[in-house]
Design a protein around this motif. Structure first.
Motif, mmCIF file in Angstrom:
data_model
loop_
_atom_site.group_PDB
_atom_site.id
_atom_site.type_symbol
_atom_site.label_atom_id
_atom_site.label_comp_id
_atom_site.label_asym_id
_atom_site.label_seq_id
_atom_site.Cartn_x
_atom_site.Cartn_y
_atom_site.Cartn_z
ATOM 1 N N GLU A 19 0.796 -1.148 0.033
ATOM 2 C CA GLU A 19 -0.069 0.039 -0.028
ATOM 3 C C GLU A 19 0.900 1.255 0.085
ATOM 4 O O GLU A 19 0.182 2.388 0.221
ATOM 5 N N LEU A 20 2.220 1.144 -0.238
ATOM 6 C CA LEU A 20 3.007 2.226 -0.343
ATOM 7 C C LEU A 20 3.150 3.176 0.897
ATOM 8 O O LEU A 20 3.374 4.108 0.705
ATOM 9 N N VAL A 21 2.749 2.441 2.088
ATOM 10 C CA VAL A 21 2.984 3.035 3.230
ATOM 11 C C VAL A 21 4.315 3.763 3.607
ATOM 12 O O VAL A 21 5.431 3.127 3.282
ATOM 13 N N ASP A 22 4.617 5.007 3.760
ATOM 14 C CA ASP A 22 5.889 5.610 4.093
ATOM 15 C C ASP A 22 6.328 5.674 5.446
ATOM 16 O O ASP A 22 5.810 6.474 6.199
ATOM 17 N N HIS A 23 7.095 4.473 6.045
ATOM 18 C CA HIS A 23 7.449 4.507 7.341
ATOM 19 C C HIS A 23 8.883 5.319 7.548
ATOM 20 O O HIS A 23 9.400 5.273 8.596
ATOM 21 N N GLY A 24 9.429 5.664 6.450
ATOM 22 C CA GLY A 24 10.639 6.597 6.495
ATOM 23 C C GLY A 24 11.518 5.753 7.209
ATOM 24 O O GLY A 24 11.989 4.475 6.747
ATOM 25 N N ALA A 25 12.514 6.305 7.905
ATOM 26 C CA ALA A 25 13.413 5.502 8.736
ATOM 27 C C ALA A 25 12.986 4.521 9.580
ATOM 28 O O ALA A 25 14.003 3.504 10.143
ATOM 29 N N GLY A 26 11.908 4.266 9.979
ATOM 30 C CA GLY A 26 11.054 3.089 10.730
ATOM 31 C C GLY A 26 10.987 1.810 9.834
ATOM 32 O O GLY A 26 10.920 0.901 10.413
ATOM 33 N N TRP A 27 11.302 1.655 8.349
ATOM 34 C CA TRP A 27 11.251 0.901 7.480
ATOM 35 C C TRP A 27 12.246 -0.353 8.232
ATOM 36 O O TRP A 27 11.792 -1.618 8.281
ATOM 37 N N PRO A 28 13.559 -0.092 8.172
ATOM 38 C CA PRO A 28 14.470 -0.873 8.200
ATOM 39 C C PRO A 28 14.128 -1.876 9.562
ATOM 40 O O PRO A 28 14.521 -3.118 9.661
ATOM 41 N N ARG A 29 13.806 -1.117 10.704
ATOM 42 C CA ARG A 29 13.543 -1.836 11.998
ATOM 43 C C ARG A 29 12.359 -2.818 11.718
ATOM 44 O O ARG A 29 12.608 -4.060 12.288
ATOM 45 N N ARG A 30 11.334 -2.355 11.002
ATOM 46 C CA ARG A 30 10.129 -3.382 10.982
ATOM 47 C C ARG A 30 10.668 -4.715 10.190
ATOM 48 O O ARG A 30 10.233 -5.902 10.373
ATOM 49 N N LEU A 31 11.468 -4.752 9.000
ATOM 50 C CA LEU A 31 11.693 -5.372 8.206
ATOM 51 C C LEU A 31 12.807 -6.445 8.901
ATOM 52 O O LEU A 31 12.498 -7.688 8.805
ATOM 53 N N VAL A 32 13.836 -5.858 9.556
ATOM 54 C CA VAL A 32 14.769 -6.957 9.974
ATOM 55 C C VAL A 32 14.070 -7.634 11.367
ATOM 56 O O VAL A 32 14.400 -8.963 11.190
ATOM 57 N N SER A 33 13.159 -7.003 11.959
ATOM 58 C CA SER A 33 12.721 -7.595 13.164
ATOM 59 C C SER A 33 11.809 -8.739 12.735
ATOM 60 O O SER A 33 11.970 -9.900 13.384
ATOM 61 N N ALA A 34 11.060 -8.669 11.501
ATOM 62 C CA ALA A 34 10.179 -9.852 11.131
ATOM 63 C C ALA A 34 11.000 -10.708 10.865
ATOM 64 O O ALA A 34 10.852 -11.907 11.064
ATOM 65 N N ARG A 35 12.204 -10.748 10.282
ATOM 66 C CA ARG A 35 12.912 -11.675 9.818
ATOM 67 C C ARG A 35 13.976 -12.428 10.842
ATOM 68 O O ARG A 35 13.733 -13.708 10.897
ATOM 69 N N ILE A 36 14.312 -11.816 11.656
ATOM 70 C CA ILE A 36 14.791 -12.106 12.901
ATOM 71 C C ILE A 36 14.108 -13.144 13.808
ATOM 72 O O ILE A 36 14.180 -14.055 14.148
ATOM 73 N N LYS A 37 12.816 -12.533 14.049
ATOM 74 C CA LYS A 37 11.951 -13.182 14.942
ATOM 75 C C LYS A 37 11.486 -14.407 14.330
ATOM 76 O O LYS A 37 10.938 -15.410 15.142
ATOM 77 N N ALA A 38 11.165 -14.386 12.893
ATOM 78 C CA ALA A 38 10.532 -15.676 12.064
ATOM 79 C C ALA A 38 11.750 -16.699 12.552
ATOM 80 O O ALA A 38 11.401 -17.812 12.693
ATOM 81 N N GLY A 39 13.125 -16.173 12.161
ATOM 82 C CA GLY A 39 14.058 -17.421 12.285
ATOM 83 C C GLY A 39 13.961 -18.021 13.900
ATOM 84 O O GLY A 39 14.199 -18.979 14.129
#
Length: 390
Positions: A314-334
């Motif tokens: 949906e092209l939500v602009d999380h700005g500088a907050g995107w990396p934390r969201r993306l990395v946390s999802a992958r780390i927590k899934a692992g």
């Protein structure tokens, strides 16, 4: 069922019907045992149109969203995590171009034409010792007069090594020592100077055949150059697309793996009888609690994936907050996958310790999650800075 869930069910039936999923599951143990590439899986998935999932409708593809592809990858990983992880690297490449396309950058749309023509893409970014990952490179990119480059270096963990025909790579152009530039682009398998290692004998995710790829003065044609970016932390739509698709789709694989481990654990508990309690192990509180705890660990991962993939679509602009969201999802899934497989092994008893048991393979596959960037050690400073630094 909501309209969205109905849509997911329809896509599952179209691209990963139950009978195909069972054939894939049936081959997974053999691929692992023989340390073989998932050739039959790939051919069936290709025939189903799975490699074209991200190609927009205007290019002849189905134009699926990241949210939809994430759900499919979770489903595929319940059958064969290594197949899902290998296919992921093709999807990371095509999903990156889709993210750019949706945000108005059509400069790499030629990738969609190649995908529809049957080309298989792979991800050639990882390098030994390069903890800058996307912000630096140990490979060299030497510029040529026509705008192309000569690429030299060694890329590790290049999934789908036996079959890829296009490789997304990066290298460092130091022709101006004061302003080194990262060069991103695509190499063709037929180019001179590419060699693929035969060495791949790892603990888990064996069917990915993620062998090292050595580049020796390989020509990147000017029309295949994707980006020239200053070295270091410089935001760019290409690297954003790579990060978003890599982290979320990798997380999807481990989420699916964890879900399958819990399924197998539950089956094991229902089948085993306790001489001490006179019941099945499914009725013993300690085992119920162990399985429940693993399920609790997995629930937030599913929620993260659902939320973040939809925000990306949906092209939500999380700005500088995107990396934390993306990395946390992958780390927590692992982490959830490793906990789920360990809990499942406890539930299976001695049977799960046998090499022929599915849980043994799932446990080893889950361990591969330790090696995807960014590691928790590399990620912690980012989270700490968000909370503590001005």
């Amino acid at each position: 069922m909501t309209d969205r869930e109905t849509r997911h069910a329809e896509l599952a039936d179209r691209y990963l019907p139950a009978e195909l999923l069972e054939r894939i599951r049936g081959r997974a143990a053999r691929y692992d045992r023989e340390n073989a590439f998932f050739s039959e899986d790939l051919e069936e998935l290709r025939a189903a149109g799975y490699l074209t999932l991200f190609a927009p409708e205007e290019f002849g593809g189905p134009g699926l969203s990241v949210n939809e592809v994430s759900r499919l990858q979770q489903r595929l990983a319940t059958a064969a995590p290594a197949t899902a992880l290998g296919i992921n690297m093709h999807l990371v490449c095509t999903g990156t171009i889709r993210a750019m396309h949706e945000r108005g950058d059509r400069s790499l749309d030629f990738v969609f034409d190649e995908v529809m023509a049957g080309e298989v893409f792979a991800f050639g970014i990882s390098e030994a010792g390069n903890d800058w990952v996307l912000q630096g490179s140990n490979s060299s990119a030497v510029p040529e007069d026509d705008g192309g480059y000569r690429m030299t270096g060694k890329k590790i963990f290049t999934s789908m090594s036996p079959v890829w025909t296009r490789l997304l790579v990066h290298g460092l152009d130091t022709s101006d020592p004061e302003e080194p530039t990262l060069v991103y682009g695509f190499l063709e398998r037929s180019a001179d100077g590419i060699s693929v290692s035969e060495n791949w004998d790892v603990m888990g995710m064996r069917a990915t055949q993620s062998r090292s790829t050595t580049l020796d003065n390989v020509r990147m044609r000017p029309e295949k150059v994707a980006r020239r970016i200053p070295a270091g932390p410089h935001p760019d739509l290409l690297t954003f697309g790579i990060t978003a698709n890599f982290q979320l789709l990798i997380a999807s694989v481990y989420a699916g793996l964890a879900a399958r481990a819990l399924e197998v654990a539950a089956e094991s508990l229902r089948k085993k009888s306790s001489a001490k309690h006179g019941t099945t192990f499914a009725e013993i509180p300690q085992f119920r609690d162990r399985l429940a705890d693993a399920a609790l660990d997995l629930m937030p991962v599913a929620a993260q994936l659902e939320a973040y993939t939809r925000d990306l679509d949906e092209l939500v602009d999380h700005g500088a907050g995107w990396p934390r969201r993306l990395v946390s999802a992958r780390i927590k899934a692992g982490e959830a996958a490793r906990r789920a497989t360990e809990s499942a092994l406890h539930c299976s008893g001695g049977a799960g310790f046998d090499n022929s048991h599915e849980l043994g393979r799932l446990y080893r596959d889950a361990l591969a999650g330790l090696f995807h960037p960014a590691s928790p050690d590399a990620a912690r400073p980012m989270f700490a800075a968000a909370l503590l630094d001005d």
